[in-house]
Design an enzyme around this catalytic site. Structure first.
Site, PDB file in Angstrom:
ATOM      1  N   ASP A  97       0.860  -1.189   0.000  1.00  0.00           N
ATOM      2  CA  ASP A  97       0.000   0.000   0.000  1.00  0.00           C
ATOM      3  C   ASP A  97       0.898   1.241   0.000  1.00  0.00           C
ATOM      4  OD1 ASP A  97      -2.136   1.920   0.544  1.00  0.00           O
ATOM      5  OD2 ASP A  97      -3.343   0.197   1.123  1.00  0.00           O
TER       6      ASP A  97
ATOM      7  N   HIS B 165       2.132   1.947  -3.190  1.00  0.00           N
ATOM      8  CA  HIS B 165       1.190   2.887  -3.810  1.00  0.00           C
ATOM      9  C   HIS B 165       1.701   4.319  -3.790  1.00  0.00           C
ATOM     10  CE1 HIS B 165      -2.392  -0.124  -3.127  1.00  0.00           C
ATOM     11  NE2 HIS B 165      -1.378  -0.642  -3.801  1.00  0.00           N
TER      12      HIS B 165
END
Ligand SMILES: *[C@@H]1O[C@H](CO)[C@@H](O)[C@H](O)[C@H]1NC(C)=O
Ligand SMILES: *[C@@H]1O[C@H](CO)[C@@H](O)[C@H](O)[C@H]1NC(C)=O
Ligand SMILES: *[C@@H]1O[C@H](CO)[C@@H](O)[C@H](O)[C@H]1NC(C)=O
Ligand SMILES: *[C@@H]1O[C@H](CO)[C@@H](O)[C@H](O)[C@H]1NC(C)=O
Length: 423
Positions: free
Chosen positions: A242, A265
């Protein structure tokens, strides 16, 4: 000649040793007399070693010993080192509660594994594994490793198995309400969810942290900052499933320097404004970072229907390598099972500088400003941007409801066509 030189060298060394030891003796005597006069204590820090409180370090549960040792360390009236020597420990969810009587420095030299038995969280807060709560002047470091053993949690995540309900999973290490905090030299792996979270802390220094979890592990943010003021994060290498760093509401004065991110991310401000909430983030500097193979580079993400602001943010001196959305503002962020509908309000995004950003985009759109119709983004500045498509070719930009300018002519992809700017 050579012999004389050698002799002279030895004489020099002997004299130097004599001098330094007599200096130490003098200083020692001086300290002692001070002690007698004023009752000061110059002795070394107290060391509380978890091994002395029953921790075996054989890979089996040592939670009780860690807890006992913490109570002693935290109530010490002298500055204390809480020592975790270089063995292998297993811990269930554990809270290191403050306030403590004196400064505590936690030295983790060994490997700490999380229990992989989810029932160890029964009746406990599922959001935490190791929680440092309300401790001022805390230092945590030591070069050791903290392993969240997250696989079972990932398999039971609603993001992986859609037939399961969404439930909380632990953050490996949470610092809550800590002031004057230093976190250095740690390896953090495979967290159940977020790796390290700073919640309502102030005056924080984070350095030389290495974080890694598989690209496909759900919600395993590297470093999460919420409600925290004055935090410096530097020299970190972060590979996760993430955000490498996520900065959310109530945070102000956040610096991230010399960060390597990927996979993951990217570095995100947000998400902000979920469930119509009010959010405030300001004064953020991301300086010197490499993104490699990430889904985003530098991102601001807000939900529709929120309020508040994200402002005074600088992203500079950044390399992108094969990044899907190198520069993105997404005010239509929607990370829920139900679709999100257009709404009247939004978190206002303004005063954002993108400077010296270069490299390659994995998608055609390297610069994407998707702003809210009701609260457009404004005072967005691009300076010295050079992003091309991975594998060659020009990249493009896309704009919605954004008022932005460029500084200088070195901005590629070329600015969005004024015609498609429905501002
Ligand atoms: C405790 O730590 C603070 C910094 O966080 C420092 O200023 C202070 O001198 C320390 N106190 C002692 C007794 O070491
Ligand atoms: C998903 O969860 C359901 C319900 O617990 C379970 O029966 C199924 O085996 C899980 N699927 C996978 C792929 O783990
Ligand atoms: C940047 O961070 C990396 C990884 O932690 C480190 O090796 C390097 O020395 C840092 N560079 C500077 C200039 O501090
Ligand atoms: C980023 O990559 C460049 C080129 O590979 C390298 O020179 C630089 O030190 C890296 N910086 C960081 C912060 O990793």
């Amino acid at each position: 000649m050579a012999f004389l030189k050698l002799l002279a060298f030895f004489l020099f060394v002997i004299v130097a040793i004599e001098a330094s030891s007599s200096y130490e003796k003098k200083m020692g005597a001086m300290m002692e007399s001070f002690d007698l006069l004023a009752g000061f204590d110059y002795s070394d820090k107290v060391v509380i070693n978890v091994g002395d409180y029953g921790a075996k370090g054989d890979g089996k549960d040592d939670s009780e010993a860690f807890e006992k040792a913490w109570k002693v360390a935290c109530s010490s009236s002298k500055p204390v080192t809480y020592m975790v020597p270089n063995y292998k420990y297993l811990l269930k969810p554990l809270t290191f509660s403050g306030p403590c009587k004196s400064n505590v420095s936690v030295m983790i030299e060994g490997l700490i594994d999380a229990s992989s038995d989810l029932s160890d969280w029964d009746g406990k807060n599922r959001r935490h594994w190791l929680l440092f709560d309300e401790i001022n002047d805390l230092e945590v470091g030591g070069g050791g490793t903290i392993n969240g053993n997250g696989k079972t949690w990932w398999d039971n995540s609603c993001k992986i198995n859609k037939s399961l309900p969404c439930r909380d999973a632990p953050t490996a290490i949470t610092f809550s309400k800590c002031k004057n905090l230093k976190v250095n030299d740690l390896n953090i792996r495979n967290s159940q969810q977020i790796h390290v979270s700073f919640e309502r802390c102030s005056k924080v220094q984070v350095s030389r942290i290495s974080i890694s979890a598989p690209e496909k592990s759900p919600n395993t943010d590297g470093i999460h900052v919420t409600g925290t003021q004055d935090i410096d994060i530097s020299n970190c290498v972060i590979e996760t499933g993430d955000d490498c760093i996520s900065i959310v509401s109530g945070s102000q004065g956040v610096k991230a320097m010399n960060i390597t991110c990927g996979p993951g991310h990217g570095i995100s401000v947000g998400s902000l404004g979920a469930h119509k909430s009010e959010a405030h983030v300001s004064d953020v500097l991301v300086d010197t970072a490499n993104f490699s193979g990430t889904s985003n580079g530098v991102r601001i993400k807000t939900w529709q229907g929120g309020s508040g602001y994200a402002k005074n943010i600088i992203f500079q001196n950044i390399n992108m390598k094969n990044v899907r959305n190198p520069i993105i503002i997404d005010q239509d962020y929607c990370d829920s099972k139900k679709p999100c509908h257009e709404q009247k309000s939004a978190v206002e995004v303004s005063n954002i500088l993108y400077k010296n950003i270069k490299g390659t985009s994995a998608s055609e759109i390297a610069v994407n400003f998707e702003c809210s119709k009701s609260v457009p983004c404004h005072d967005i500045v691009l300076e010295n941007i050079n992003l091309v498509r991975e594998g060659g070719g020009a990249a493009k930009s896309s704009c919605k409801n954004v008022k932005w300018t460029r500084k200088g002519d070195q901005v590629f992809p070329v600015p969005c066509d004024i015609d498609i700017m429905d501002y």
